[in-house]
Design a protein around this motif. Sequence first.
Motif, PDB file in Angstrom:
ATOM      1  N   ALA A   1       0.859  -1.184   0.000  1.00 16.26           N
ATOM      2  CA  ALA A   1       0.000   0.000   0.000  1.00 16.26           C
ATOM      3  C   ALA A   1       0.895   1.233   0.000  1.00 16.26           C
ATOM      4  O   ALA A   1       2.076   1.146   0.333  1.00 16.26           O
ATOM      5  N   PHE A   2       0.314   2.362  -0.396  1.00 13.48           N
ATOM      6  CA  PHE A   2       1.065   3.615  -0.327  1.00 13.48           C
ATOM      7  C   PHE A   2       0.105   4.770  -0.108  1.00 13.48           C
ATOM      8  O   PHE A   2      -1.089   4.677  -0.375  1.00 13.48           O
ATOM      9  N   SER A   3       0.644   5.863   0.419  1.00 12.83           N
ATOM     10  CA  SER A   3      -0.147   7.044   0.728  1.00 12.83           C
ATOM     11  C   SER A   3       0.689   8.280   0.434  1.00 12.83           C
ATOM     12  O   SER A   3       1.889   8.300   0.712  1.00 12.83           O
ATOM     13  N   ILE A   4       0.048   9.308  -0.150  1.00 11.35           N
ATOM     14  CA  ILE A   4       0.734  10.574  -0.356  1.00 11.35           C
ATOM     15  C   ILE A   4      -0.002  11.659   0.415  1.00 11.35           C
ATOM     16  O   ILE A   4      -1.219  11.606   0.567  1.00 11.35           O
ATOM     17  N   GLU A   5       0.763  12.611   0.929  1.00 10.96           N
ATOM     18  CA  GLU A   5       0.196  13.777   1.602  1.00 10.96           C
ATOM     19  C   GLU A   5       0.832  15.000   0.976  1.00 10.96           C
ATOM     20  O   GLU A   5       2.050  15.180   1.048  1.00 10.96           O
ATOM     21  N   THR A   6       0.027  15.815   0.339  1.00 15.48           N
ATOM     22  CA  THR A   6       0.543  17.001  -0.341  1.00 15.48           C
ATOM     23  C   THR A   6       0.837  18.111   0.658  1.00 15.48           C
ATOM     24  O   THR A   6       0.357  18.101   1.785  1.00 15.48           O
ATOM     25  N   ALA A   7       1.635  19.074   0.228  1.00 15.88           N
ATOM     26  CA  ALA A   7       1.954  20.234   1.059  1.00 15.88           C
ATOM     27  C   ALA A   7       0.734  21.135   1.168  1.00 15.88           C
ATOM     28  O   ALA A   7      -0.086  21.217   0.257  1.00 15.88           O
ATOM     29  N   GLY A   8       0.632  21.824   2.296  1.00 17.14           N
ATOM     30  CA  GLY A   8      -0.483  22.734   2.519  1.00 17.14           C
ATOM     31  C   GLY A   8       0.008  24.166   2.647  1.00 17.14           C
ATOM     32  O   GLY A   8       1.157  24.479   2.353  1.00 17.14           O
ATOM     33  N   THR A   9      -0.877  25.031   3.110  1.00 19.00           N
ATOM     34  CA  THR A   9      -0.537  26.439   3.270  1.00 19.00           C
ATOM     35  C   THR A   9       0.466  26.655   4.396  1.00 19.00           C
ATOM     36  O   THR A   9       1.444  27.367   4.240  1.00 19.00           O
ATOM     37  N   PHE A  10       0.220  26.018   5.533  1.00 17.11           N
ATOM     38  CA  PHE A  10       1.097  26.204   6.686  1.00 17.11           C
ATOM     39  C   PHE A  10       2.089  25.061   6.848  1.00 17.11           C
ATOM     40  O   PHE A  10       3.188  25.255   7.342  1.00 17.11           O
ATOM     41  N   ASP A  11       1.697  23.869   6.465  1.00 27.02           N
ATOM     42  CA  ASP A  11       2.592  22.714   6.502  1.00 27.02           C
ATOM     43  C   ASP A  11       3.161  22.553   5.099  1.00 27.02           C
ATOM     44  O   ASP A  11       2.514  22.007   4.215  1.00 27.02           O
ATOM     45  N   MET A  12       4.356  23.038   4.886  1.00 27.61           N
ATOM     46  CA  MET A  12       4.944  23.104   3.546  1.00 27.61           C
ATOM     47  C   MET A  12       5.589  21.799   3.088  1.00 27.61           C
ATOM     48  O   MET A  12       6.074  21.713   1.972  1.00 27.61           O
ATOM     49  N   ASP A  13       5.614  20.789   3.945  1.00 28.68           N
ATOM     50  CA  ASP A  13       6.229  19.526   3.566  1.00 28.68           C
ATOM     51  C   ASP A  13       5.188  18.548   3.038  1.00 28.68           C
ATOM     52  O   ASP A  13       4.041  18.559   3.449  1.00 28.68           O
ATOM     53  N   ALA A  14       5.619  17.707   2.118  1.00 33.29           N
ATOM     54  CA  ALA A  14       4.782  16.642   1.583  1.00 33.29           C
ATOM     55  C   ALA A  14       5.384  15.315   2.034  1.00 33.29           C
ATOM     56  O   ALA A  14       6.576  15.238   2.356  1.00 33.29           O
ATOM     57  N   GLU A  15       4.568  14.266   2.060  1.00 26.15           N
ATOM     58  CA  GLU A  15       5.037  12.969   2.530  1.00 26.15           C
ATOM     59  C   GLU A  15       4.561  11.845   1.626  1.00 26.15           C
ATOM     60  O   GLU A  15       3.486  11.923   1.031  1.00 26.15           O
ATOM     61  N   LEU A  16       5.384  10.823   1.551  1.00 22.90           N
ATOM     62  CA  LEU A  16       5.048   9.599   0.843  1.00 22.90           C
ATOM     63  C   LEU A  16       5.286   8.454   1.809  1.00 22.90           C
ATOM     64  O   LEU A  16       6.393   8.310   2.343  1.00 22.90           O
ATOM     65  N   ASP A  17       4.246   7.683   2.077  1.00 24.11           N
ATOM     66  CA  ASP A  17       4.364   6.487   2.915  1.00 24.11           C
ATOM     67  C   ASP A  17       4.197   5.267   2.022  1.00 24.11           C
ATOM     68  O   ASP A  17       3.263   5.198   1.219  1.00 24.11           O
ATOM     69  N   LEU A  18       5.094   4.317   2.171  1.00 21.52           N
ATOM     70  CA  LEU A  18       5.051   3.059   1.431  1.00 21.52           C
ATOM     71  C   LEU A  18       5.086   1.921   2.438  1.00 21.52           C
ATOM     72  O   LEU A  18       5.916   1.933   3.350  1.00 21.52           O
ATOM     73  N   TRP A  19       4.203   0.934   2.288  1.00 21.20           N
ATOM     74  CA  TRP A  19       4.213  -0.243   3.145  1.00 21.20           C
ATOM     75  C   TRP A  19       4.747  -1.412   2.329  1.00 21.20           C
ATOM     76  O   TRP A  19       4.160  -1.804   1.326  1.00 21.20           O
ATOM     77  N   PHE A  20       5.872  -1.945   2.769  1.00 20.18           N
ATOM     78  CA  PHE A  20       6.529  -3.058   2.090  1.00 20.18           C
ATOM     79  C   PHE A  20       6.356  -4.335   2.889  1.00 20.18           C
ATOM     80  O   PHE A  20       6.546  -4.342   4.111  1.00 20.18           O
ATOM     81  N   SER A  21       6.008  -5.420   2.199  1.00 18.72           N
ATOM     82  CA  SER A  21       5.915  -6.711   2.890  1.00 18.72           C
ATOM     83  C   SER A  21       7.315  -7.109   3.341  1.00 18.72           C
ATOM     84  O   SER A  21       8.283  -6.987   2.596  1.00 18.72           O
ATOM     85  N   GLY A  22       7.415  -7.528   4.595  1.00 21.44           N
ATOM     86  CA  GLY A  22       8.688  -7.936   5.151  1.00 21.44           C
ATOM     87  C   GLY A  22       9.520  -6.798   5.724  1.00 21.44           C
ATOM     88  O   GLY A  22      10.507  -7.038   6.397  1.00 21.44           O
ATOM     89  N   LEU A  23       9.135  -5.558   5.485  1.00 21.64           N
ATOM     90  CA  LEU A  23       9.908  -4.412   5.972  1.00 21.64           C
ATOM     91  C   LEU A  23       9.055  -3.475   6.821  1.00 21.64           C
ATOM     92  O   LEU A  23       9.511  -2.930   7.808  1.00 21.64           O
ATOM     93  N   GLY A  24       7.821  -3.288   6.431  1.00 17.50           N
ATOM     94  CA  GLY A  24       6.950  -2.359   7.143  1.00 17.50           C
ATOM     95  C   GLY A  24       6.860  -1.030   6.417  1.00 17.50           C
ATOM     96  O   GLY A  24       7.081  -0.945   5.210  1.00 17.50           O
ATOM     97  N   LYS A  25       6.566   0.021   7.182  1.00 18.95           N
ATOM     98  CA  LYS A  25       6.325   1.337   6.599  1.00 18.95           C
ATOM     99  C   LYS A  25       7.626   2.113   6.399  1.00 18.95           C
ATOM    100  O   LYS A  25       8.484   2.152   7.269  1.00 18.95           O
ATOM    101  N   VAL A  26       7.728   2.726   5.231  1.00 18.49           N
ATOM    102  CA  VAL A  26       8.833   3.618   4.896  1.00 18.49           C
ATOM    103  C   VAL A  26       8.225   4.981   4.615  1.00 18.49           C
ATOM    104  O   VAL A  26       7.326   5.095   3.784  1.00 18.49           O
ATOM    105  N   ARG A  27       8.690   6.012   5.314  1.00 12.34           N
ATOM    106  CA  ARG A  27       8.182   7.370   5.098  1.00 12.34           C
ATOM    107  C   ARG A  27       9.303   8.229   4.526  1.00 12.34           C
ATOM    108  O   ARG A  27      10.402   8.281   5.048  1.00 12.34           O
TER     109      ARG A  27
END
Length: 124
Positions: free
Chosen positions: A77-103
């Motif tokens: 699975a994966f998830s993206i979070e775009t940058a906002g007005t006050f929170d200028m950072d964006a994030e990408l979360d990836l869930w890998f089998s055998g490893l877990g979540k990578v942000r």
Amino acid sequence: MIDFEKASVFKLAPCRPEDIAPQVSPIMIQGEQIVSCFKTVRDFVVFTDKRVIAVNVQGMTGRKKDFTSLPYSRVQAFSIETAGTFDMDAELDLWFSGLGKVRLEFRGHADVRLLGQIIATFVL
């Protein structure tokens, strides 16, 4: 292996593929292509058409590097979070089998929507 729990390691900004290709091309397979890449002051992440390669530059001279290969075939699975007005950072979360979540955290001007499309192309 890179400790992906340390968010400070990955505050990534877009970079030019030709600037980092010489460093990752020796570990790429024949026909593998760089799709997008991002870097911090020393570390960088490369999105190819096969995997994500995270490179942690170590030591004072930077000659020692840790290459972590994260194949798209292991993404559950994966998830993206775009940058906002006050929170200028964006994030990408990836869930890998055998490893877990990578942000991976990106500076606000990184196009994480495009990364989401790239990953979806190779995962779905």
